[in-house]
Design an enzyme around this catalytic site. Structure first.
Site, PDB file in Angstrom:
ATOM      1  N   TYR A  42      -2.467  -1.578  10.852  1.00  0.00           N
ATOM      2  CA  TYR A  42      -2.634  -1.907   9.515  1.00  0.00           C
ATOM      3  C   TYR A  42      -1.515  -1.746   8.807  1.00  0.00           C
ATOM      4  O   TYR A  42      -0.645  -2.549   7.823  1.00  0.00           O
ATOM      5  CB  TYR A  42      -3.903  -1.406   8.882  1.00  0.00           C
ATOM      6  CG  TYR A  42      -4.114  -1.593   7.243  1.00  0.00           C
ATOM      7  CD1 TYR A  42      -4.073  -2.747   6.755  1.00  0.00           C
ATOM      8  CD2 TYR A  42      -3.670  -0.704   6.435  1.00  0.00           C
ATOM      9  CE1 TYR A  42      -4.061  -2.959   5.294  1.00  0.00           C
ATOM     10  CE2 TYR A  42      -3.812  -0.668   5.235  1.00  0.00           C
ATOM     11  CZ  TYR A  42      -4.047  -2.087   4.547  1.00  0.00           C
ATOM     12  OH  TYR A  42      -3.994  -1.930   2.998  1.00  0.00           O
ATOM     13  N   SER A 100       0.803  -1.247   0.208  1.00  0.00           N
ATOM     14  CA  SER A 100       0.353  -0.213  -0.013  1.00  0.00           C
ATOM     15  C   SER A 100       0.757   1.175   0.057  1.00  0.00           C
ATOM     16  O   SER A 100       2.130   1.423   0.422  1.00  0.00           O
ATOM     17  CB  SER A 100      -0.879  -0.217   1.247  1.00  0.00           C
ATOM     18  OG  SER A 100      -1.340   1.289   1.585  1.00  0.00           O
ATOM     19  N   LYS A 139       1.839  -3.759   6.772  1.00  0.00           N
ATOM     20  CA  LYS A 139       2.406  -3.954   5.171  1.00  0.00           C
ATOM     21  C   LYS A 139       4.000  -3.817   5.309  1.00  0.00           C
ATOM     22  O   LYS A 139       4.731  -4.483   4.417  1.00  0.00           O
ATOM     23  CB  LYS A 139       1.698  -2.755   4.501  1.00  0.00           C
ATOM     24  CG  LYS A 139       0.495  -2.993   4.352  1.00  0.00           C
ATOM     25  CD  LYS A 139      -0.117  -4.113   3.291  1.00  0.00           C
ATOM     26  CE  LYS A 139      -1.568  -4.568   3.252  1.00  0.00           C
ATOM     27  NZ  LYS A 139      -1.925  -5.747   2.467  1.00  0.00           N
TER      28      LYS A 139
HETATM   29  P1  NAD Z   1     -11.040  -7.444   0.678  1.00  0.00           P
HETATM   30  O1  NAD Z   1     -11.346  -7.445   2.056  1.00  0.00           O
HETATM   31  O2  NAD Z   1     -12.026  -7.125   0.099  1.00  0.00           O
HETATM   32  O3  NAD Z   1     -10.238  -8.828  -0.054  1.00  0.00           O
HETATM   33  C1  NAD Z   1      -9.522  -9.520   1.139  1.00  0.00           C
HETATM   34  C2  NAD Z   1      -9.766 -11.000   0.906  1.00  0.00           C
HETATM   35  O4  NAD Z   1      -9.064 -11.829   1.694  1.00  0.00           O
HETATM   36  C3  NAD Z   1     -11.141 -11.215   1.643  1.00  0.00           C
HETATM   37  O5  NAD Z   1     -12.142 -12.051   0.517  1.00  0.00           O
HETATM   38  C4  NAD Z   1     -10.851 -12.116   2.933  1.00  0.00           C
HETATM   39  O6  NAD Z   1     -11.894 -12.871   3.162  1.00  0.00           O
HETATM   40  C5  NAD Z   1      -9.588 -12.620   2.435  1.00  0.00           C
HETATM   41  N1  NAD Z   1      -8.997 -12.843   3.751  1.00  0.00           N
HETATM   42  C6  NAD Z   1      -8.364 -12.241   4.768  1.00  0.00           C
HETATM   43  N2  NAD Z   1      -7.649 -13.002   5.540  1.00  0.00           N
HETATM   44  C7  NAD Z   1      -7.693 -14.103   4.995  1.00  0.00           C
HETATM   45  C8  NAD Z   1      -6.894 -15.188   5.733  1.00  0.00           C
HETATM   46  N3  NAD Z   1      -6.313 -15.323   6.668  1.00  0.00           N
HETATM   47  N4  NAD Z   1      -7.109 -16.430   4.806  1.00  0.00           N
HETATM   48  C9  NAD Z   1      -7.866 -16.577   3.610  1.00  0.00           C
HETATM   49  N5  NAD Z   1      -8.452 -15.408   3.184  1.00  0.00           N
HETATM   50  C10 NAD Z   1      -8.491 -14.292   3.849  1.00  0.00           C
HETATM   51  O7  NAD Z   1      -9.839  -6.418   0.794  1.00  0.00           O
HETATM   52  P2  NAD Z   1      -9.391  -5.540  -0.692  1.00  0.00           P
HETATM   53  O8  NAD Z   1      -9.627  -4.177  -0.885  1.00  0.00           O
HETATM   54  O9  NAD Z   1      -9.557  -6.599  -2.097  1.00  0.00           O
HETATM   55  O10 NAD Z   1      -7.665  -5.676  -0.551  1.00  0.00           O
HETATM   56  C11 NAD Z   1      -6.845  -6.970  -0.755  1.00  0.00           C
HETATM   57  C12 NAD Z   1      -5.552  -6.425  -0.298  1.00  0.00           C
HETATM   58  O11 NAD Z   1      -4.965  -5.149  -1.051  1.00  0.00           O
HETATM   59  C13 NAD Z   1      -5.309  -6.330   0.994  1.00  0.00           C
HETATM   60  O12 NAD Z   1      -4.307  -7.083   1.594  1.00  0.00           O
HETATM   61  C14 NAD Z   1      -5.464  -4.927   1.360  1.00  0.00           C
HETATM   62  O13 NAD Z   1      -4.626  -4.666   2.614  1.00  0.00           O
HETATM   63  C15 NAD Z   1      -4.557  -4.612   0.029  1.00  0.00           C
HETATM   64  N6  NAD Z   1      -4.820  -2.806  -0.108  1.00  0.00           N
HETATM   65  C16 NAD Z   1      -6.013  -2.517  -0.269  1.00  0.00           C
HETATM   66  C17 NAD Z   1      -6.309  -1.182  -0.550  1.00  0.00           C
HETATM   67  C18 NAD Z   1      -7.748  -0.784  -0.638  1.00  0.00           C
HETATM   68  O14 NAD Z   1      -7.967   0.599  -0.661  1.00  0.00           O
HETATM   69  N7  NAD Z   1      -8.768  -1.530  -0.893  1.00  0.00           N
HETATM   70  C19 NAD Z   1      -5.302  -0.481  -0.558  1.00  0.00           C
HETATM   71  C20 NAD Z   1      -3.879  -0.789  -0.458  1.00  0.00           C
HETATM   72  C21 NAD Z   1      -3.825  -2.116  -0.192  1.00  0.00           C
HETATM   73  N1  UFG Z   2     -13.057  11.069   3.479  1.00  0.00           N
HETATM   74  C1  UFG Z   2     -13.800  11.975   3.684  1.00  0.00           C
HETATM   75  N2  UFG Z   2     -14.960  11.639   4.139  1.00  0.00           N
HETATM   76  C2  UFG Z   2     -15.165  10.305   4.349  1.00  0.00           C
HETATM   77  C3  UFG Z   2     -13.972   9.269   3.854  1.00  0.00           C
HETATM   78  C4  UFG Z   2     -12.957   9.704   3.417  1.00  0.00           C
HETATM   79  O1  UFG Z   2     -13.743  13.260   3.539  1.00  0.00           O
HETATM   80  O2  UFG Z   2     -16.132   9.729   4.741  1.00  0.00           O
HETATM   81  C5  UFG Z   2     -11.569  11.566   2.678  1.00  0.00           C
HETATM   82  C6  UFG Z   2     -10.202  11.402   3.557  1.00  0.00           C
HETATM   83  O3  UFG Z   2     -10.186  12.259   4.608  1.00  0.00           O
HETATM   84  C7  UFG Z   2      -9.318  11.287   2.482  1.00  0.00           C
HETATM   85  C8  UFG Z   2      -9.877  11.036   1.201  1.00  0.00           C
HETATM   86  O4  UFG Z   2     -11.233  11.047   1.585  1.00  0.00           O
HETATM   87  O5  UFG Z   2      -8.878  12.696   2.425  1.00  0.00           O
HETATM   88  C9  UFG Z   2      -9.583   9.431   1.120  1.00  0.00           C
HETATM   89  O6  UFG Z   2      -9.964   8.823   2.133  1.00  0.00           O
HETATM   90  P1  UFG Z   2     -10.048   7.124   1.934  1.00  0.00           P
HETATM   91  O7  UFG Z   2     -10.522   6.843   3.325  1.00  0.00           O
HETATM   92  O8  UFG Z   2     -11.064   6.785   0.964  1.00  0.00           O
HETATM   93  O9  UFG Z   2      -8.458   6.639   1.813  1.00  0.00           O
HETATM   94  P2  UFG Z   2      -7.275   6.912   2.389  1.00  0.00           P
HETATM   95  O10 UFG Z   2      -6.268   7.444   1.488  1.00  0.00           O
HETATM   96  O11 UFG Z   2      -7.238   7.496   3.707  1.00  0.00           O
HETATM   97  O12 UFG Z   2      -6.899   5.384   2.904  1.00  0.00           O
HETATM   98  C10 UFG Z   2      -6.414   4.481   1.557  1.00  0.00           C
HETATM   99  C11 UFG Z   2      -6.718   3.040   2.141  1.00  0.00           C
HETATM  100  C12 UFG Z   2      -6.012   2.594   3.300  1.00  0.00           C
HETATM  101  C13 UFG Z   2      -4.553   2.943   2.722  1.00  0.00           C
HETATM  102  C14 UFG Z   2      -4.368   4.261   2.541  1.00  0.00           C
HETATM  103  C15 UFG Z   2      -2.969   4.618   1.939  1.00  0.00           C
HETATM  104  O13 UFG Z   2      -8.077   3.051   2.936  1.00  0.00           O
HETATM  105  O14 UFG Z   2      -5.986   1.401   3.429  1.00  0.00           O
HETATM  106  O15 UFG Z   2      -5.403   4.658   1.304  1.00  0.00           O
HETATM  107  O16 UFG Z   2      -2.680   3.945   0.824  1.00  0.00           O
HETATM  108  F1  UFG Z   2      -3.640   2.613   3.951  1.00  0.00           F
END
Ligand code: NAD
Ligand code: UFG
Length: 338
Positions: free
Chosen positions: A149, A124, A153
């Site tokens: 969290y 991330s 990472k």
């Molecule tokens: P998500 O929660 O939709 O998907 C994660 C999946 O992994 C889920 O289906 C969950 O059931 C499964 N899972 C979790 N722990 C497990 C375990 N121990 N064994 C087997 N399955 C397990 O999340 P996502 O948004 O698809 O994110 C996927 C990955 O990307 C995550 O590692 C997350 O941290 C990373 N990531 C997501 C974002 C974001 O904004 N969505 C940003 C940066 C990184």
């Molecule tokens: N925001 C609002 N109102 C809300 C939600 C978000 O104003 O109800 C704003 C936040 O303050 C921020 C922007 O929208 O300025 C984006 O916020 P998000 O929560 O959508 O995303 P972030 O950038 O805070 O976080 C995301 C992922 C994290 C990851 C991070 C850095 O959710 O998992 O990017 O990669 F760690």
């Protein structure tokens, strides 16, 4: 080539699974459904018209994972399986360290036992911390995470780096995602947050559909053009396609490669809200609220390295992201729950 997708029933994993099937890979999905629904699997089959293997298993369960590796010949793993809620990680840090860090260690141990040494990992942009300034480049030192969290990472990136130092046969790709939003254009798969969303786009779409009354904009006094937070939003289908390129690379060469997956362009909260309203012809009432603790003002990628080395760049713009999010939200007002 057969790819094991850990966490493949989740938001990014399901979109990546679709693109892997479209690209002709054999697919083995492993998920314990701790944040996803079995319905996703049928949707992936409907979109692609293709079948794949599925195992319900926690990646922390070494015996369960061994059985999967005994039954399937796996060429590479894409590892999405993790817990991802920043706020929850502050309340339940041990669950996050156990699931994300120990889960990754267990998965890597089993991979090693079976001689499968190719992995693409979901990292991330959060690893850049608040010490670095956007645009973030892969050569910057990793920063300090403000929550457990983010720390998971950083730990997992370090574990993977150490693993390669210990054994140069490993091929490792660390993908640092910026802000994934949007959904598959079919509207069959998308983001399905539990309870009240923390992230901006699912909150906006739930306000638009009438499930939530009003968006709180977290601060309008940041040093940004309109005072609201700036982020690099990336369409989840573009992100999924980035994984195909990363998998191709780990299948070909050893080493550890780090790539930002972002567009290189930042948008403010108000720009996202206005684009969503305009593109979809819906209202999104909002009010200005205090800053959210732990937020940084501006976060966007330098995305040059992924283009140069993987030949990948994001093609979809903010309008596409807003349109596809709304299409998914309208067709599935309760996510996968109906
Ligand atoms: P998500 O929660 O939709 O998907 C994660 C999946 O992994 C889920 O289906 C969950 O059931 C499964 N899972 C979790 N722990 C497990 C375990 N121990 N064994 C087997 N399955 C397990 O999340 P996502 O948004 O698809 O994110 C996927 C990955 O990307 C995550 O590692 C997350 O941290 C990373 N990531 C997501 C974002 C974001 O904004 N969505 C940003 C940066 C990184
Ligand atoms: N925001 C609002 N109102 C809300 C939600 C978000 O104003 O109800 C704003 C936040 O303050 C921020 C922007 O929208 O300025 C984006 O916020 P998000 O929560 O959508 O995303 P972030 O950038 O805070 O976080 C995301 C992922 C994290 C990851 C991070 C850095 O959710 O998992 O990017 O990669 F760690």
């Amino acid at each position: 080539m057969s790819i094991l997708v850990a966490g493949g029933a989740g938001y990014i994993g399901s979109h990546t699974s679709v693109e892997l099937l479209n690209a002709g890979y054999d697919l083995v999905i492993v998920d314990n459904y701790c944040n996803s629904s079995p319905l996703v699997l049928d949707r992936i089959k409907t979109i692609t018209g293709k079948d794949f293997k599925f195992y319900e298993c926690n990646i922390c369960n070494r015996e369960g994972m061994r059985k999967i590796f005994q039954q399937e010949k796996i060429d590479a793993v894409i590892h999405f399986a993790g817990l991802k809620a920043v706020g929850e990680s502050c309340v339940k840090p041990l669950e996050y360290y156990e699931n994300n860090v120990w889960g990754s260690v267990a998965l890597l141990e089993v991979m090693k036992e079976f001689g499968c040494k190719k992995i693409v990992f979901s990292s991330s942009a959060t690893v850049y911390g608040s010490e670095n300034k956007a645009p973030f480049v892969e050569t910057m030192p990793v920063g300090t995470a403000t929550n457990p969290y983010g720390t998971t990472k950083i730990y997992i990136e370090n574990i993977l780096q150490d693993l390669y130092k210990s054994d140069n046969e490993w091929s490792i790709s660390l993908l640092r995602y910026f802000n994934p939003i949007g959904a598959h254009p079919s509207g069959l798969i998308g983001e399905n947050p539990n309870g009240i969303p923390n992230n901006l786009m699912p909150y906006v779409s739930q306000v638009a559909v009438g499930k939530l009354a009003c968006l709180s904009v977290n601060g309008n006094d940041y040093p940004t053009p309109d005072g609201t937070g700036v982020r690099d939003y990336i369409h989840v289908v573009d992100l999924a396609l980035g994984h195909i390129k990363a998998v191709q690379r780990v299948l070909k060469k050893t080493g550890v490669d780090i790539y930002n997956l972002g567009t290189g362009k930042g948008y403010s909260v108000l720009e996202v809200v206005e684009t969503f309203k305009r593109v979809n012809g819906v209202d999104v009432p909002y009010k200005i609220a205090p800053r959210r603790p732990g937020d940084i003002a501006t976060c966007y990628a330098n995305a040059d390295k992924a283009y140069k080395e993987l030949g990948w760049k994001a093609e979809r713009n903010l309008e596409d992201m807003c349109r596809d999010t709304w299409n998914w939200q309208k067709k599935n007002p309760n996510g996968y729950e109906q």
